[in-house]
Design a protein around this motif. Structure first.
Motif, PDB file in Angstrom:
ATOM      1  N   GLY A 103      -4.216   0.665   2.421  1.00  0.00           N
ATOM      2  CA  GLY A 103      -2.977   0.344   3.117  1.00  0.00           C
ATOM      3  C   GLY A 103      -2.578  -1.111   2.991  1.00  0.00           C
ATOM      4  O   GLY A 103      -2.992  -1.829   2.081  1.00  0.00           O
ATOM      5  N   GLN A 104      -1.768  -1.563   3.931  1.00  0.00           N
ATOM      6  CA  GLN A 104      -1.201  -2.912   3.911  1.00  0.00           C
ATOM      7  C   GLN A 104      -2.289  -3.940   4.204  1.00  0.00           C
ATOM      8  O   GLN A 104      -2.831  -3.996   5.306  1.00  0.00           O
ATOM      9  N   ARG A 139      -0.366   1.294  -8.224  1.00  0.00           N
ATOM     10  CA  ARG A 139      -1.217   0.424  -9.029  1.00  0.00           C
ATOM     11  C   ARG A 139      -0.368  -0.652  -9.714  1.00  0.00           C
ATOM     12  O   ARG A 139       0.847  -0.534  -9.823  1.00  0.00           O
ATOM     13  N   ASP A 160       5.078   2.479 -10.598  1.00  0.00           N
ATOM     14  CA  ASP A 160       4.749   3.013  -9.279  1.00  0.00           C
ATOM     15  C   ASP A 160       5.592   2.398  -8.164  1.00  0.00           C
ATOM     16  O   ASP A 160       5.528   2.845  -7.018  1.00  0.00           O
ATOM     17  N   GLY A 208       0.800  -1.222   0.000  1.00  0.00           N
ATOM     18  CA  GLY A 208       0.000   0.000   0.000  1.00  0.00           C
ATOM     19  C   GLY A 208       0.830   1.266   0.000  1.00  0.00           C
ATOM     20  O   GLY A 208       0.421   2.285   0.580  1.00  0.00           O
ATOM     21  N   ASN A 209       2.014   1.212  -0.654  1.00  0.00           N
ATOM     22  CA  ASN A 209       2.873   2.395  -0.670  1.00  0.00           C
ATOM     23  C   ASN A 209       2.252   3.516  -1.503  1.00  0.00           C
ATOM     24  O   ASN A 209       1.582   3.283  -2.505  1.00  0.00           O
ATOM     25  N   GLN A 210       2.468   4.754  -1.062  1.00  0.00           N
ATOM     26  CA  GLN A 210       1.896   5.930  -1.697  1.00  0.00           C
ATOM     27  C   GLN A 210       2.831   6.483  -2.777  1.00  0.00           C
ATOM     28  O   GLN A 210       4.057   6.494  -2.612  1.00  0.00           O
ATOM     29  N   SER A 215      -6.570   0.233  -2.377  1.00  0.00           N
ATOM     30  CA  SER A 215      -6.750   1.335  -1.435  1.00  0.00           C
ATOM     31  C   SER A 215      -6.970   0.737  -0.056  1.00  0.00           C
ATOM     32  O   SER A 215      -7.604  -0.301   0.077  1.00  0.00           O
ATOM     33  N   ARG A 222      -1.677   8.693  -4.238  1.00  0.00           N
ATOM     34  CA  ARG A 222      -2.510   7.499  -4.372  1.00  0.00           C
ATOM     35  C   ARG A 222      -1.632   6.280  -4.135  1.00  0.00           C
ATOM     36  O   ARG A 222      -0.404   6.373  -4.108  1.00  0.00           O
ATOM     37  N   GLU A 223      -2.281   5.120  -3.966  1.00  0.00           N
ATOM     38  CA  GLU A 223      -1.517   3.894  -3.769  1.00  0.00           C
ATOM     39  C   GLU A 223      -0.992   3.365  -5.099  1.00  0.00           C
ATOM     40  O   GLU A 223      -1.570   3.624  -6.163  1.00  0.00           O
TER      41      GLU A 223
END
Length: 310
Positions: A130-131, A100, A159, A85-87, A128, A97-98
């Protein structure tokens, strides 16, 4: 987790009531477990223990897990991937955003058994939350594996998407594969990238029962899927009440070739797999076939057509 009880005092007579139970991380309410209203004995292929000791990323590359079914053929139904879930910053929307990624499925016909031919077109996944585990439904795709192994994985879109790794079993061999250029694959041992796949065995006629979110109001026989089909297909139907049910397959001449269901079933939605074989286990030829659902000896019945292409 300690046992607990909840008393619902809002129930009304002559009404239907449904409850959903999930788990929420007490330190961060955003992390809520997935839930399902489906009761299914379809097996999950999984090689991790559910805990990520680390994460991997292959920027602009690809990664995959090699899966080995217990029987053949099988149809891929669902996938779960454990994401970090890295931004990342999106320069088009000017927002965070996370990361993709594209979900991919490959055959094992690459060099040395590596990922080879793509079995589906890429599926864009936008996580979306997070982890956590991310679920992707594949039931609408005709992905049938008749022999050998297959791979499920991802293409990074730049990403820096990160996937969980389970390192608890150092003896695991060559389950996780990576390709920095999406072409030159290498297998790695000692850990497993956290991807799981649910498969529908097509070699038998087991009935999957789904508990409805709302009461079923009428009998209905659904169109099989996929249609046309090659290795196997799934037939769905719904029952508003319990009843003695039969589901049979006939050739275009009306001759019965396979009994898929016979017995009493509960109300709800049901799905049955047909592997394209007759009652003797012999594969039938290409052509149009009929399938007929009858309830309580013909009190209600319906017939539909399907096409088998070998």
């Amino acid at each position: 987790m300690a046992a607990s009880a909840y008393l619902d005092t809002t129930l009304l007579p002559d009404n239907y009531h449904f409850w959903v139970i999930t788990a929420v991380d007490s330190s961060d309410w955003r992390y809520e477990s997935l839930y399902s209203n489906e009761v299914s004995d379809h097996p999950w292929l999984a090689y991790d223990d559910g805990t990520a000791e680390g994460f991997s990323k292959v920027v602009y590359g690809a990664g995959a897990v090699r899966f080995t079914p217990d029987s053949y053929p099988v149809k891929l139904e669902k996938v779960r991937i454990y994401v970090y879930g890295n931004q990342v910053y999106d320069y088009k929307t000017y927002r965070l955003r996370e990361a993709r990624f594209n979900l991919m499925v490959w055959d094992d016909d690459g060099e040395g058994g590596a990922p080879g031919a793509r079995l589906i077109q890429p599926i864009l996944v936008e996580p979306s939350g997070g982890q956590r585990w991310v679920a992707i439904d594949l039931s609408g795709y005709d992905i049938v594996v008749s022999d050998g192994e297959f791979y499920v994985g991802w293409w990074d879109l730049g990403d820096g998407f990160q996937i969980g790794n389970d390192t608890s079993d150092p003896s695991v061999e060559m389950r996780s594969w990576f390709a920095n250029d999406k072409v030159s694959w290498n297998g790695y041992s000692g850990f497993t990238s956290m991807i799981r796949v649910q498969v529908l065995p097509l070699s038998g006629t087991s009935v999957e029962e789904t508990t409805p979110q709302l009461p079923v109001s009428a009998f209905e026989l659904f169109q099989n899927h996929p249609n046309p089909f090659n290795s196997g297909t799934v037939i769905g139907f719904q029952l508003p009440t319990s009843g003695e049910v039969s589901l049979r397959v006939y050739n275009i001449l009306g001759q019965e070739i396979r009994t898929l269901v016979t017995g009493v079933l509960k109300p709800g939605t049901h799905r049955v797999a047909w592997d394209g074989r007759d009652d003797n286990g012999v594969a039938v030829g290409s052509g149009v076939y009929l399938y007929r659902l009858a309830v309580d000896g013909g009190r209600w019945e319906e017939t539909r057509r399907m096409m088998l292409l070998r």
